[in-house]
Design a protein around this motif. Structure first.
Motif, PDB file in Angstrom:
ATOM      1  N   GLU A 116      57.365  81.193  60.777  1.00  0.00           N
ATOM      2  CA  GLU A 116      56.770  81.738  60.124  1.00  0.00           C
ATOM      3  C   GLU A 116      57.064  83.148  59.019  1.00  0.00           C
ATOM      4  N   ARG A 117      57.314  84.032  59.287  1.00  0.00           N
ATOM      5  CA  ARG A 117      57.188  84.982  57.972  1.00  0.00           C
ATOM      6  C   ARG A 117      58.037  86.100  58.627  1.00  0.00           C
ATOM      7  N   LEU A 118      58.590  87.083  57.843  1.00  0.00           N
ATOM      8  CA  LEU A 118      59.235  88.183  57.671  1.00  0.00           C
ATOM      9  C   LEU A 118      58.599  89.295  58.100  1.00  0.00           C
ATOM     10  N   SER A 119      58.301  90.235  59.247  1.00  0.00           N
ATOM     11  CA  SER A 119      57.169  90.934  59.469  1.00  0.00           C
ATOM     12  C   SER A 119      57.565  92.952  59.104  1.00  0.00           C
ATOM     13  N   VAL A 120      57.225  94.149  58.715  1.00  0.00           N
ATOM     14  CA  VAL A 120      57.633  94.961  58.286  1.00  0.00           C
ATOM     15  C   VAL A 120      56.561  95.626  58.817  1.00  0.00           C
ATOM     16  N   SER A 121      56.721  96.743  59.942  1.00  0.00           N
ATOM     17  CA  SER A 121      56.029  97.162  60.038  1.00  0.00           C
ATOM     18  C   SER A 121      56.278  98.932  60.133  1.00  0.00           C
ATOM     19  N   GLY A 122      55.219  99.605  59.642  1.00  0.00           N
ATOM     20  CA  GLY A 122      55.816 101.087  59.420  1.00  0.00           C
ATOM     21  C   GLY A 122      54.648 101.741  58.902  1.00  0.00           C
ATOM     22  N   HIS A 123      55.295 103.380  59.630  1.00  0.00           N
ATOM     23  CA  HIS A 123      54.175 104.675  58.904  1.00  0.00           C
ATOM     24  C   HIS A 123      54.949 105.556  58.784  1.00  0.00           C
ATOM     25  N   ALA A 124      53.814 106.202  58.203  1.00  0.00           N
ATOM     26  CA  ALA A 124      54.481 107.665  57.663  1.00  0.00           C
ATOM     27  C   ALA A 124      52.931 108.353  57.768  1.00  0.00           C
ATOM     28  N   LEU A 125      53.486 110.577  57.126  1.00  0.00           N
ATOM     29  CA  LEU A 125      52.039 111.327  56.873  1.00  0.00           C
ATOM     30  C   LEU A 125      52.155 111.056  55.788  1.00  0.00           C
ATOM     31  N   ALA A 126      50.334 110.757  55.621  1.00  0.00           N
ATOM     32  CA  ALA A 126      49.732 110.298  54.051  1.00  0.00           C
ATOM     33  C   ALA A 126      50.450 110.649  53.201  1.00  0.00           C
ATOM     34  N   PRO A 248      56.261  79.065  52.183  1.00  0.00           N
ATOM     35  CA  PRO A 248      55.082  78.861  53.717  1.00  0.00           C
ATOM     36  C   PRO A 248      55.521  78.092  54.397  1.00  0.00           C
ATOM     37  N   LEU A 249      55.307  77.815  55.995  1.00  0.00           N
ATOM     38  CA  LEU A 249      55.735  77.091  57.016  1.00  0.00           C
ATOM     39  C   LEU A 249      54.682  75.785  56.090  1.00  0.00           C
ATOM     40  N   PRO A 250      55.595  74.893  56.584  1.00  0.00           N
ATOM     41  CA  PRO A 250      55.534  73.574  56.415  1.00  0.00           C
ATOM     42  C   PRO A 250      53.994  73.172  57.197  1.00  0.00           C
ATOM     43  N   ALA A 251      53.508  72.357  57.018  1.00  0.00           N
ATOM     44  CA  ALA A 251      52.318  72.052  57.749  1.00  0.00           C
ATOM     45  C   ALA A 251      52.914  71.146  58.856  1.00  0.00           C
ATOM     46  N   LEU A 252      52.073  71.526  60.581  1.00  0.00           N
ATOM     47  CA  LEU A 252      52.184  71.257  61.392  1.00  0.00           C
ATOM     48  C   LEU A 252      52.466  69.352  61.757  1.00  0.00           C
ATOM     49  N   LEU A 325      47.264  80.647  67.285  1.00  0.00           N
ATOM     50  CA  LEU A 325      46.547  80.281  66.153  1.00  0.00           C
ATOM     51  C   LEU A 325      47.693  80.111  64.634  1.00  0.00           C
ATOM     52  N   ASP A 326      47.659  79.722  64.165  1.00  0.00           N
ATOM     53  CA  ASP A 326      48.253  79.691  62.506  1.00  0.00           C
ATOM     54  C   ASP A 326      47.647  78.964  60.932  1.00  0.00           C
ATOM     55  N   PRO A 327      48.918  79.068  60.211  1.00  0.00           N
ATOM     56  CA  PRO A 327      47.176  78.913  58.916  1.00  0.00           C
ATOM     57  C   PRO A 327      46.979  77.531  58.848  1.00  0.00           C
ATOM     58  N   HIS A 328      47.284  76.451  59.943  1.00  0.00           N
ATOM     59  CA  HIS A 328      47.051  75.261  59.298  1.00  0.00           C
ATOM     60  C   HIS A 328      46.035  75.380  60.339  1.00  0.00           C
ATOM     61  N   GLY A 329      45.744  76.275  61.131  1.00  0.00           N
ATOM     62  CA  GLY A 329      44.705  76.342  62.490  1.00  0.00           C
ATOM     63  C   GLY A 329      44.612  77.019  63.753  1.00  0.00           C
ATOM     64  N   ALA A 330      44.563  76.119  65.254  1.00  0.00           N
ATOM     65  CA  ALA A 330      45.052  76.780  66.498  1.00  0.00           C
ATOM     66  C   ALA A 330      45.518  75.406  67.244  1.00  0.00           C
ATOM     67  N   VAL A 331      45.841  75.840  68.074  1.00  0.00           N
ATOM     68  CA  VAL A 331      45.777  74.976  69.869  1.00  0.00           C
ATOM     69  C   VAL A 331      44.785  76.338  70.904  1.00  0.00           C
ATOM     70  N   LEU A 332      45.067  75.249  71.871  1.00  0.00           N
ATOM     71  CA  LEU A 332      45.262  76.177  73.262  1.00  0.00           C
ATOM     72  C   LEU A 332      46.353  75.694  74.186  1.00  0.00           C
ATOM     73  N   ALA A 333      46.499  76.823  74.525  1.00  0.00           N
ATOM     74  CA  ALA A 333      47.529  76.993  75.784  1.00  0.00           C
ATOM     75  C   ALA A 333      47.315  77.406  76.428  1.00  0.00           C
ATOM     76  N   VAL A 334      47.460  77.089  78.211  1.00  0.00           N
ATOM     77  CA  VAL A 334      46.817  77.120  79.067  1.00  0.00           C
ATOM     78  C   VAL A 334      48.778  77.760  80.166  1.00  0.00           C
ATOM     79  N   GLU A 335      49.243  78.185  80.887  1.00  0.00           N
ATOM     80  CA  GLU A 335      50.452  78.635  81.094  1.00  0.00           C
ATOM     81  C   GLU A 335      49.872  79.606  82.917  1.00  0.00           C
ATOM     82  N   THR A 336      51.378  79.386  83.655  1.00  0.00           N
ATOM     83  CA  THR A 336      50.817  79.728  85.147  1.00  0.00           C
ATOM     84  C   THR A 336      53.037  79.584  85.110  1.00  0.00           C
TER      85      THR A 336
END
Length: 457
Positions: A116-126, A248-252, A325-336
């Motif tokens: 869905e996306r390219l993500s950038v995370s960073g931090h620095a002193l103020a 953007p990601l096409p509709a699912l 969650l995604d921009p178009h809604g959500a799904v439930l996931a059950v796993e084990t």
């Protein structure tokens, strides 16, 4: 010293333990000083003053989906290599120069990518915000992806993918995504090694030029800053970033209820059970009740799935349910994950708990416990600059403002037990689910066939 009472004595009365006082009303979350604006380039900038420590957290989310329409993973492979090599150097900085400039202001920056996306995370002193933004601009606008660096990083990436691809959880995730969404680009979460090997430097540079665009992207800054001033600094540092709108990601496709699919993994001693069904997203009025119902089922340790599959039956160490969650809604996931010999019984119990939640909804005590846990977790996620920045960035990527997260505790407090029961009935009926069972078909197939509701190739 005489007359001092022990903790046990303080907490007791002549007739038994002293009753706990009722919980007080949930305190509102104060709104921090904030500027939320869209620059001329189409980049949305959210700057929030949180002067807890003299630091600034940065989050950038760029829509980066494959819109080619091809049923292959070429885009995913090129995008992974891009995220891995973008820190290798720019036209004015070497890899070492990037590290040195960031280290000089106590900073770091990292890139990752998903379908869905390219993500950038960073931090620095103020007081290093200008340097952090300058490095970001240099990487976005002038990353060179040197041939020698790209070749080395590509080999490392292939090794990591080969190791990850052998993990049962990765195999199960890929199978589930394909069961849910077919050939949609969202299923290409991890390219295959041979696809990465085929990636060229020209393909990576071309993708950066054509897809790493400001329009529709979101940049979040949280920390010891003046919001209006921070936006002005962003506008100056990224003045050269223009050229259009990110894809953007096409509709699912619609998630359809159908039998689970048995995916054969010969020789496996464990089976992965993954079930999924349609849900609703953050803006739907049923969402708070759905969250609480999900927690009661398997969203935290004090849940029905854990009590049944782990504590009572001993089938597994971990069982959970969650909302994706995604921009178009959500799904439930059950796993084990369970031992091969109890695959059928574990699936039976998982279906039983889904059905029980739908027809025997969470009690008042279950709802209240889930509510306290969820509100507490939400508030904890906002206590640090990093947590707040990540939360705001996630909301902004879905078109929401930071006010949503501040107002959500009140929405959760207002949910009634009857509303949770209605959500449980509507969303958790076993007949709404599909999914996969990744297992040794020779050992588990007969039992799953007898149980029914499983497609056995």
């Amino acid at each position: 010293m005489t007359g001092r009472r022990s903790a046990e004595e303080i907490g007791s009365t002549p007739t038994g333990p002293r009753a706990l006082p009722p919980l007080g009303p949930q305190r509102s979350v104060p709104a921090p000083e904030e500027v939320d604006t869209v620059l001329g380039s189409g980049l949305r900038v959210v700057a929030v003053r949180r002067p807890d420590v003299p630091m600034v957290e940065l989050r950038l989310r760029v829509p980066f989906a494959d819109t080619s329409g091809r049923d292959d993973s070429a885009h995913a492979a090129v995008a992974e290599v891009l995220a891995t090599t973008i820190l290798s150097g720019t036209s004015s900085r070497s890899r070492v120069g990037i590290d040195d400039d960031l280290a000089g202001v106590g900073g770091e920056i990292g890139f990752s990518v998903d379908p869905e996306r390219l993500s950038v995370s960073g931090h620095a002193l103020a007081d290093g915000l200008d340097t952090l933004l300058d490095v970001l601009a240099d990487l976005v606008l002038a990353a060179t992806h040197p041939d020698d660096e790209l070749a080395r990083e590509r080999e490392r990436l292939v090794e990591r993918i080969e190791l990850a691809s052998a993990q049962p959880s990765v195999i199960a995730r890929r199978a589930l995504q394909e069961r849910r969404y077919g050939a949609h680009p969202v299923t290409r979460e991890m390219p295959r090694p041979e696809e990465v090997t085929a990636v060229t430097a020209d393909a990576v540079r071309s993708l950066q030029a054509s897809a790493l665009l400001p329009g529709g992207s979101v940049l979040v800054l949280v920390g010891d800053l003046d919001p209006a001033d921070a936006v002005a600094r962003v506008e100056k540092a990224l003045a050269g970033w223009s050229g259009g709108r990110a894809a953007p990601l096409p509709a699912l496709p619609e998630l359809r209820a159908r039998d689970l699919l048995l995916v054969d993994r010969p020789g496996a001693v464990q089976s992965q059970l993954r079930l999924s069904a349609p849900a609703v997203g953050r803006t739907d009025p049923r969402y708070p009740a759905l969250q609480l119902a999900n927690l009661a089922l398997g969203g935290y340790f004090s849940s029905r799935l854990v009590e049944n599959l782990r504590e009572d039956k001993g089938y597994t160490y971990h069982a959970s349910s969650s909302l994706e969650l995604d921009p178009h809604g959500a799904v439930l996931a059950v796993e084990t994950d369970v031992a091969s010999e109890v695959t059928g019984p574990a699936l039976l119990e998982a279906r039983y708990e889904l059905g029980r939640l739908a027809v025997v909804p969470p009690t008042e005590d279950e709802v209240e416990s889930a509510r306290r846990y969820l509100v507490g977790s939400l508030l904890i996620s906002m206590t640090t600059q990093a947590g707040y920045a990540s939360t705001v960035a996630a909301l902004a990527a879905h078109g929401l403002s930071s006010s949503w997260v501040r107002e959500h505790p009140a929405r959760l407090e207002a949910v009634t037990t009857d509303e949770v029961a209605a959500a449980a009935t509507e969303f958790f009926a076993p007949t709404r689910f599909t999914g996969v069972v990744v297992a040794d078909a020779a050992r588990t197939g007969p039992g799953l066939h007898a149980l029914g509701g499983v497609e056995i190739p």
